[in-house]
Design an enzyme around this catalytic site. Sequence first.
Site, PDB file in Angstrom:
ATOM      1  N   GLU A 291       0.819  -1.218   0.000  1.00 19.72           N
ATOM      2  CA  GLU A 291       0.000   0.000   0.000  1.00 19.72           C
ATOM      3  C   GLU A 291       0.847   1.260   0.000  1.00 19.72           C
ATOM      4  O   GLU A 291       0.446   2.299  -0.513  1.00 19.72           O
ATOM      5  CB  GLU A 291      -0.914   0.025   1.238  1.00 19.72           C
ATOM      6  CG  GLU A 291      -2.314  -0.466   0.947  1.00 19.72           C
ATOM      7  CD  GLU A 291      -3.277  -0.305   2.114  1.00 19.72           C
ATOM      8  OE1 GLU A 291      -4.207  -1.102   2.151  1.00 19.72           O
ATOM      9  OE2 GLU A 291      -3.112   0.565   2.992  1.00 19.72           O
ATOM     10  N   HIS A 320       8.748 -26.614   0.486  1.00 18.47           N
ATOM     11  CA  HIS A 320       8.126 -27.735  -0.221  1.00 18.47           C
ATOM     12  C   HIS A 320       6.963 -27.262  -1.076  1.00 18.47           C
ATOM     13  O   HIS A 320       6.081 -28.046  -1.423  1.00 18.47           O
ATOM     14  CB  HIS A 320       7.671 -28.788   0.805  1.00 18.47           C
ATOM     15  CG  HIS A 320       8.811 -29.272   1.642  1.00 18.47           C
ATOM     16  ND1 HIS A 320       9.590 -30.351   1.269  1.00 18.47           N
ATOM     17  CD2 HIS A 320       9.350 -28.778   2.789  1.00 18.47           C
ATOM     18  CE1 HIS A 320      10.549 -30.518   2.185  1.00 18.47           C
ATOM     19  NE2 HIS A 320      10.424 -29.576   3.109  1.00 18.47           N
ATOM     20  N   LYS A 433     -13.371   1.887  -1.289  1.00 20.58           N
ATOM     21  CA  LYS A 433     -14.245   2.195  -0.150  1.00 20.58           C
ATOM     22  C   LYS A 433     -15.432   3.042  -0.609  1.00 20.58           C
ATOM     23  O   LYS A 433     -16.572   2.815  -0.228  1.00 20.58           O
ATOM     24  CB  LYS A 433     -13.458   2.957   0.931  1.00 20.58           C
ATOM     25  CG  LYS A 433     -12.488   2.084   1.728  1.00 20.58           C
ATOM     26  CD  LYS A 433     -11.933   2.863   2.917  1.00 20.58           C
ATOM     27  CE  LYS A 433     -10.977   2.043   3.747  1.00 20.58           C
ATOM     28  NZ  LYS A 433     -10.491   2.708   4.946  1.00 20.58           N
TER      29      LYS A 433
HETATM   30  O1  PA5 Z   1      -3.272   1.475   5.884  1.00 19.48           O
HETATM   31  C1  PA5 Z   1      -4.370   1.929   5.666  1.00 19.48           C
HETATM   32  O2  PA5 Z   1      -4.611   3.149   5.744  1.00 19.48           O
HETATM   33  C2  PA5 Z   1      -5.562   1.044   5.326  1.00 19.48           C
HETATM   34  O3  PA5 Z   1      -5.202  -0.252   5.036  1.00 19.48           O
HETATM   35  C3  PA5 Z   1      -6.517   1.038   6.501  1.00 19.48           C
HETATM   36  O4  PA5 Z   1      -5.880   0.572   7.642  1.00 19.48           O
HETATM   37  C4  PA5 Z   1      -7.745   0.185   6.243  1.00 19.48           C
HETATM   38  O5  PA5 Z   1      -8.347   0.535   5.042  1.00 19.48           O
HETATM   39  C5  PA5 Z   1      -8.752   0.346   7.376  1.00 19.48           C
HETATM   40  O6  PA5 Z   1      -9.074   1.676   7.559  1.00 19.48           O
HETATM   41  P1  PA5 Z   1      -9.719   2.213   8.880  1.00 19.48           P
HETATM   42  O7  PA5 Z   1      -8.766   2.004   9.988  1.00 19.48           O
HETATM   43  O8  PA5 Z   1      -9.999   3.644   8.635  1.00 19.48           O
HETATM   44  O9  PA5 Z   1     -10.973   1.438   9.107  1.00 19.48           O
END
Ligand code: PA5
Length: 465
Positions: A291, A320, A433
């Site tokens: 990410e 394996h 989202k």
């Molecule tokens: O790293 C990030 O920002 C995302 O992966 C969020 O952690 C994930 O989408 C969850 O978001 P939130 O904590 O707002 O529910």
Amino acid sequence: MKLKVDYNNMMKSSIGSKGIDDGFFADSAKAIDDAREKVNSSRGKGWQEWCESPYISKSELDDILSYGEQVRSKADSYVVLGIGGSALGAIAVNNALLHLRHNELPSDKRKAPKIYVEDNVDPERMNALFDVIDMKTAYFNVITKSGETSETLSQFLIIYDALKKAVGAKEAKEHIAVTTTIGKGTLYDVAVKEGFKIFGVGKGVGGRFSVLSPVGLVPFAVLGIDVKGLLKGAASASDSALEKDVKKNPALLSAALLVESMKMGCNINVMMPYADSLRYMSDFYCQLWAESLGKAVDNDGKTVNVGQTPAKSLGVTDQHSQVQLYTEGPFDKVVTFLAVEKYRNKCVISDLKEIDACDFLKGNTMNTLISAEFEATRYALMKANRLNFTVVLEEVNAETVGELLGYFMYQTAFAGAMLNIDTFNQPGVEEGKKATFAMLGRKGYEAKLAEVKAAPHTDKYVCGK
Ligand code: PA5
């Protein structure tokens, strides 16, 4: 600093022409130093508020620890509702620092509640949870930084309703704590209205960099994990990341090598711990690396479509399964091994007198075996001229795990700076989202719904009934 990075097998001296030249560090000195400077000069600022997590105030930490103790004394099950960065850190650390069969231990041997981290909205999994927990003794932590994530909000609604039915409206509130951004988002508003205990996530602490904020610390405190040890280890990683000399700064060094490996065509970074306790560190790492670095444009607005696909593998299990591909497949991977010098206990391989055929194993330990297999795999990769390096932990404990988490986060931040991208945003995630909100009919997302519905799709390209 306890953590060590052995990068021999990234270099030409070990793996020949496919490796990195010794002159790399001198040639790239400016780029490496600029990245170090950029990250370190932004500590505590903007989206780098996570750098301050190891230095949490005493009052905030005391609040978390006393809440943890209180819940631990009455809970039989502790359930985290969260996803992505609001779940993966907890999963990784719990697995590293709790008994490896924590939930299965009889209650007199288990010093903390059973732990469930619910990071999906699969209806079968949700219903299965109700089959194994007793709502009367189950406590919940709803974690979402944005306070808006559909998955977490839906879990919360289901759980709160079930709790009210099981223990009554008044007591249900006592079973829920919320970790979210103070003053912002749907969950915060609900928590205030309902009177839930609230823990705050700093505005500049992004999900995947939040494991050492209350996002992770609250569950760790409930589970009796050594929170202070974790923070001490993370502070040590933070100190090392300040080192100007790249050879003394493991996070900077491995970031530089990994970015170089991308330029050499290694689009895949395999994370391969040789310890079951570290297996979910791979999931934590995969999210962080994917990410943070998978970005369309750079900081100058130029289209770059960069990133390195993280893949997880477990030593020795995946020897394996996947190692054949790593040694003989395309030259598109760099492997990060996580090795442990000392396992926390020993398992002797029985010396059964009547069985002669296994003499080479008898009397040995699994400790020797797993270490030998790690060395053997690393050797096989080296022999096949495959880029790989090893992060060595003395032992898996709160301090070394805290240091590893800090190391991963700084490595990612340094790599992002070297790639000149925004390490801390996730527009690709946000798009999904928003489309989910639209498809579920959330107010304000009408235009997005029209956009989603207008997406090209035809039955012409659907195969099967
Ligand atoms: O790293 C990030 O920002 C995302 O992966 C969020 O952690 C994930 O989408 C969850 O978001 P939130 O904590 O707002 O529910």
